[in-house]
Design an enzyme around this catalytic site. Sequence first.
Site, PDB file in Angstrom:
ATOM      1  N   LYS A  11      10.866 -18.297  10.607  1.00 51.86           N
ATOM      2  CA  LYS A  11       9.883 -19.009  10.907  1.00 51.86           C
ATOM      3  C   LYS A  11      10.035 -19.872  12.144  1.00 51.86           C
ATOM      4  O   LYS A  11       9.125 -20.206  12.810  1.00 51.86           O
ATOM      5  CB  LYS A  11       9.367 -19.757   9.625  1.00 51.86           C
ATOM      6  CG  LYS A  11       8.595 -19.010   8.733  1.00 51.86           C
ATOM      7  CD  LYS A  11       8.507 -19.537   7.256  1.00 51.86           C
ATOM      8  CE  LYS A  11       8.009 -18.847   6.007  1.00 51.86           C
ATOM      9  NZ  LYS A  11       7.777 -19.482   4.866  1.00 51.86           N
ATOM     10  N   HIS A  69      18.642 -27.093  -3.825  1.00 52.45           N
ATOM     11  CA  HIS A  69      17.876 -26.395  -5.008  1.00 52.45           C
ATOM     12  C   HIS A  69      17.568 -27.566  -5.988  1.00 52.45           C
ATOM     13  O   HIS A  69      18.257 -28.447  -6.191  1.00 52.45           O
ATOM     14  CB  HIS A  69      19.278 -25.617  -5.628  1.00 52.45           C
ATOM     15  CG  HIS A  69      19.927 -24.920  -4.415  1.00 52.45           C
ATOM     16  ND1 HIS A  69      20.998 -25.406  -3.712  1.00 52.45           N
ATOM     17  CD2 HIS A  69      19.997 -23.694  -4.262  1.00 52.45           C
ATOM     18  CE1 HIS A  69      21.477 -24.347  -3.117  1.00 52.45           C
ATOM     19  NE2 HIS A  69      20.904 -23.028  -3.439  1.00 52.45           N
TER      20      HIS A  69
END
Length: 136
Positions: free
Chosen positions: A61, A114
């Site tokens: 991206k 995470h």
Amino acid sequence: MILGIGTDLCAVERIARAIEKPRFLDRVYAPAEAARIRAAGELRRDEIAAGLFAAKEAVSKALGTGIAGFGPADIEITPDAAGCPRCALHGGALDRARALAGGDGFRLWVSITHEQGMAAATAVVESVECGEWSVE
């Protein structure tokens, strides 16, 4: 100067199911990444795979294309000596970065995290041709 920024979020469980298929692991991850995933203990394997996957998506991206004109294995994320993610580009991903930067004058910055079954990553493509930052 910032040339591109990207971010991605993915469910660890979804990637855990996907890496059970050897074809997915070998198609999406560079050889060093796949070896790292295979060598990781059961508790960390899925998180590592999901974090790397999110990082690849974030980098694609930031390059402004998504995964188009190259494969995910062309974006390779490896830890440095301190465990921080470093990104190397190959093939079409490297060609895209060079086109974006007008040559080899770019750096990639990647951050992975995470939390509660999710993995997220952010990537920045920075030009190194524009000199120092200044505040007026």
